[in-house]
Scaffold this active site. Sequence first.
Site, short mmCIF file in Angstrom:
data_model
loop_
_atom_site.label_atom_id
_atom_site.label_comp_id
_atom_site.label_asym_id
_atom_site.label_seq_id
_atom_site.Cartn_x
_atom_site.Cartn_y
_atom_site.Cartn_z
CB SER A 107 6.38 1.60 -4.31
OG SER A 107 7.05 0.66 -3.50
C1 SAM Z 1 7.57 -1.02 -0.65
S1 SAM Z 1 6.37 -0.19 0.26
C2 SAM Z 1 5.24 -1.45 0.74
C3 SAM Z 1 4.52 -2.12 -0.37
C4 SAM Z 1 3.21 -2.74 0.06
N1 SAM Z 1 3.39 -3.95 0.79
C5 SAM Z 1 2.27 -2.89 -1.12
O1 SAM Z 1 1.98 -3.99 -1.54
O2 SAM Z 1 1.83 -1.86 -1.63
C6 SAM Z 1 7.21 0.08 1.80
C7 SAM Z 1 6.35 0.81 2.80
O3 SAM Z 1 6.98 0.68 4.08
C8 SAM Z 1 6.65 1.84 4.81
N2 SAM Z 1 7.52 1.94 5.98
C9 SAM Z 1 8.78 2.43 6.06
N3 SAM Z 1 9.22 2.35 7.33
C10 SAM Z 1 8.23 1.80 8.06
C11 SAM Z 1 8.07 1.48 9.43
N4 SAM Z 1 9.05 1.69 10.32
N5 SAM Z 1 6.90 0.93 9.84
C12 SAM Z 1 5.88 0.71 8.96
N6 SAM Z 1 5.97 1.01 7.65
C13 SAM Z 1 7.12 1.53 7.20
C14 SAM Z 1 6.84 2.94 3.77
O4 SAM Z 1 6.22 4.13 4.18
C15 SAM Z 1 6.24 2.30 2.54
O5 SAM Z 1 4.88 2.65 2.40
#
Ligand code: SAM
Length: 412
Positions: A107
Site C-alpha cells: 500500500s
Molecule cells: C505499508 S507498505 C509500505 C508503504 C511505502 N513506504 C509507501 O510509501 O508506499 C509495506 C511494504 O513492506 C513490504 N515488506 C514486507 N515485508 C518486507 C521485508 N521483509 N522486507 C522488505 N519489505 C517488506 C511489503 O511488501 C509492502 O510493500
Amino acid sequence: MTDHAPDDRAARLRERLADRLENAGLLRSAAWRAALTAVPREVFVPAFFRRGDGPRGTLWTPALPDAEGTDAWLEDVYADETLVTQLDGGVHPGDVDGPVGGEPTSSSTLPGLVVRMLEDLAPKDGARVLEIGTGTGYSTALMCHRLGSDHVTSIEYDPAAAARARTAITSAGYTPRLIHGDGLLGDEEGGPYDHLIATCSVRTIPPAWLRQVTPGGTILTTVSGWLSGSGLARLTVGENGTAEGRFLPGMVSFMIARPHAAPALDDYSDLLRQPSDERPARHDREVFQSWIPLFLAQLAAPGAQGLSTRADGGPWLYHAIDVSSGSFATLTPTSDESGFLVRQGGPHRLWDDIEAAIDAWETAGSPPQTAFTLTVTPTEQTVRLDTPDGPSWTLPTWLPPARRTRTDTLAR
Ligand SMILES: C[S@@+](CC[C@H](N)C(=O)[O-])C[C@H]1O[C@@H](n2cnc3c(N)ncnc32)[C@H](O)[C@@H]1O
C-alpha cells in the site's frame, strides 16, 4: 470539466494536504513540507483498491482514474488515506474487473503517518537513510527529495511491488539505491546508515539493523505481532549490537514484515479440545479492541494468534492460540451476557499472562504508550513499563533465515 490542467490541480491538492497535515501537527518543518508539495503521489498510486463491506467480509473494488475521471481521482489520491495497491501478494487493481476479497499486502501509507514518521526520524542534511518496505515508492521519493537520491536506499520484499516502485520512482526523477530482497537482513554492502525507517512492522529488531546503523543513529519501526498489538518505537543504536529507546505516541500500525507473518492456523480443532480449565475472565473481549491492552497482550503472549469463531446461531467466541507451545485461551460470553468465561489449555495459561500484564499497567495508573521502553542487547530484547518496579516482557527470539523453523518459512 476541469478548471485546471491535472498537473496544476495536483499541485494545489498537494498544498492543501500539506496545510491539513501542518494544522494537525503532523507536518512540522519546511524541509518536509517542500518534499510533500513536490512529490506527485499519483505517480506512485496509478490505481488502488477501495475498501467496502461484502456479505462475507471485506471486499476491495479497483479504483482507476479512467473510470472515475481525473478530478475525482486526484481528490482520492491526495486524501490523507492509506491506498491499498496489492492483495494477497500478487493481485493488483488492474488485474480485476470488480470487487474481490483478499488481504492487503502492499500500500501507499497515509501521508499524515509518512510525514509524521519522517519528522520523528529527523534526518539532518547529508544523512544516509535505509528504508524497509518500499511499497509504492512514495515515501522513498519524499526522502530522495529531502536528502538527495544518493542518500537513500530502500528494500522491498515483494518482486511485483519492487518493480512497480522502481518504475514510479524513476519516472518521478529520483535515483535511490533500490533493492528487491528481505529488509530484515538490511543492506550490508550499502551501509553504514545514519537512520533506518521501517514501513512494515517486526516482532523482533533484526540484528542486521543494529550492525548497519552507526552508533548514535536511529531505528524507527513499529513492533507488532500475531495478536496485532502494535507500537512505534524510536531506538538509538549503541555499540556492539545494542539499542535503546522509547515508544512514541499515536496508534501506529503497519502490515507485518512477511518473514514475520503468523503461521497459517489450518487445524487448531485438536488443540482446542485439550483438557482445559475455565474461570470468569477479569479482562475480556475489550482487550482485542483497545490499543494499549492489545499491545500488552501481544507482549505477554508473543506466540499467540487471535481468532474469532461462531458456530451456527451461537455467540462469537474469541481465541488466543499459540500453535508452537500448543496453548490456547477461549473467551465465551456468560449465558446472561454480563461477562465472559475464559477456558485455557496447554502448557501456558495465556489469558493469565495477558491479564497479569494489563493488571500491572492499570496498577501503574494506565500510562500512555510513551511510558514503555525497548532495550536491545545481543541476547535479549526487552520492553519495560518505565515506572517504579515496572514489569518487563521479552520479545520473541530472532531466528536467522537459515535457522527459521518450518512455520516461519511457510509464513513467507
Ligand atoms: C505499508 S507498505 C509500505 C508503504 C511505502 N513506504 C509507501 O510509501 O508506499 C509495506 C511494504 O513492506 C513490504 N515488506 C514486507 N515485508 C518486507 C521485508 N521483509 N522486507 C522488505 N519489505 C517488506 C511489503 O511488501 C509492502 O510493500
